[in-house]
Write a protein that holds these residues in place. Sequence first.
Motif, PDB file in Angstrom:
ATOM      1  N   VAL A  31       0.863  -1.174   0.000  1.00  0.00           N
ATOM      2  CA  VAL A  31       0.000   0.000   0.000  1.00  0.00           C
ATOM      3  C   VAL A  31       0.896   1.218   0.000  1.00  0.00           C
ATOM      4  O   VAL A  31       1.722   1.369   0.900  1.00  0.00           O
ATOM      5  CB  VAL A  31      -0.915   0.026   1.244  1.00  0.00           C
ATOM      6  N   THR A  33       0.557   5.475  -1.140  1.00  0.00           N
ATOM      7  CA  THR A  33      -0.130   6.627  -0.586  1.00  0.00           C
ATOM      8  C   THR A  33      -1.573   6.308  -0.235  1.00  0.00           C
ATOM      9  O   THR A  33      -2.279   5.647  -0.991  1.00  0.00           O
ATOM     10  CB  THR A  33      -0.078   7.803  -1.564  1.00  0.00           C
ATOM     11  N   MET A  34      -1.981   6.770   0.934  1.00  0.00           N
ATOM     12  CA  MET A  34      -3.381   6.661   1.381  1.00  0.00           C
ATOM     13  C   MET A  34      -3.889   8.074   1.649  1.00  0.00           C
ATOM     14  O   MET A  34      -3.108   8.982   1.964  1.00  0.00           O
ATOM     15  CB  MET A  34      -3.496   5.806   2.640  1.00  0.00           C
ATOM     16  N   THR A  50      -3.452  13.526   2.701  1.00  0.00           N
ATOM     17  CA  THR A  50      -2.828  12.309   2.203  1.00  0.00           C
ATOM     18  C   THR A  50      -1.586  11.990   3.028  1.00  0.00           C
ATOM     19  O   THR A  50      -1.019  12.877   3.678  1.00  0.00           O
ATOM     20  CB  THR A  50      -2.410  12.435   0.724  1.00  0.00           C
ATOM     21  N   ARG A  71      -1.103   6.646   9.867  1.00  0.00           N
ATOM     22  CA  ARG A  71      -1.340   5.307   9.341  1.00  0.00           C
ATOM     23  C   ARG A  71      -0.560   4.283  10.152  1.00  0.00           C
ATOM     24  O   ARG A  71       0.448   4.594  10.778  1.00  0.00           O
ATOM     25  CB  ARG A  71      -0.963   5.214   7.868  1.00  0.00           C
ATOM     26  N   ASN A  76      -2.381  -1.956   7.684  1.00  0.00           N
ATOM     27  CA  ASN A  76      -2.937  -1.419   6.420  1.00  0.00           C
ATOM     28  C   ASN A  76      -4.097  -0.466   6.697  1.00  0.00           C
ATOM     29  O   ASN A  76      -5.141  -0.521   6.017  1.00  0.00           O
ATOM     30  CB  ASN A  76      -3.387  -2.559   5.503  1.00  0.00           C
ATOM     31  N   CYS A  95     -11.978   7.293   1.968  1.00  0.00           N
ATOM     32  CA  CYS A  95     -10.543   7.061   1.941  1.00  0.00           C
ATOM     33  C   CYS A  95     -10.171   6.437   0.598  1.00  0.00           C
ATOM     34  O   CYS A  95     -11.009   5.833  -0.076  1.00  0.00           O
ATOM     35  CB  CYS A  95     -10.077   6.167   3.088  1.00  0.00           C
ATOM     36  N   ALA A  97      -6.579   4.549  -1.520  1.00  0.00           N
ATOM     37  CA  ALA A  97      -5.236   3.993  -1.359  1.00  0.00           C
ATOM     38  C   ALA A  97      -4.744   3.467  -2.699  1.00  0.00           C
ATOM     39  O   ALA A  97      -5.537   2.964  -3.511  1.00  0.00           O
ATOM     40  CB  ALA A  97      -5.249   2.863  -0.332  1.00  0.00           C
ATOM     41  N   THR A 109      -5.813   3.337  -7.940  1.00  0.00           N
ATOM     42  CA  THR A 109      -6.421   3.933  -6.761  1.00  0.00           C
ATOM     43  C   THR A 109      -7.732   3.235  -6.442  1.00  0.00           C
ATOM     44  O   THR A 109      -8.604   3.123  -7.295  1.00  0.00           O
ATOM     45  CB  THR A 109      -6.670   5.426  -6.979  1.00  0.00           C
TER      46      THR A 109
END
Length: 121
Positions: A31, A33-34, A50, A71, A76, A95, A97, A109
């Motif tokens: 994973v 960028t979230m 972000t 995070r 995750n 959200c 990710a 994404t």
Amino acid sequence: QVQLVESGGGLVQAGGSLTLSCVASGRFVSVSTMGWYRQAPGKQRELVATITAGGSTNYADAVKGRFTISRDNAKNTVYLQMNSLKPEDTAVYYCDADLRRSWTDTYGTVWGQGTLVTVSS
């Protein structure tokens, strides 16, 4: 095969706090960028914050100093701590990710289904 599930939305009075969570699950190898986005009634979806896998963060001007994104890579999961909430923060919060299917392929994404945050005046 993969999904993001948000939780933590609800009704809160102005000045209050809420913490949103979003968990990524399914078959993926990493994973990157979230982030959190929001969409108020009658408005376009907009960026809230972000965070990269390394922990670098970016915030919309409207939430700087009030919201904190974080995070837990082992879980995750991405969080959004929201303090000093205002009625104009009312929106559905999503959200997203960037998930990799394998080291040579990506899902791109992925979006969650959203969670409603309502701030009363």
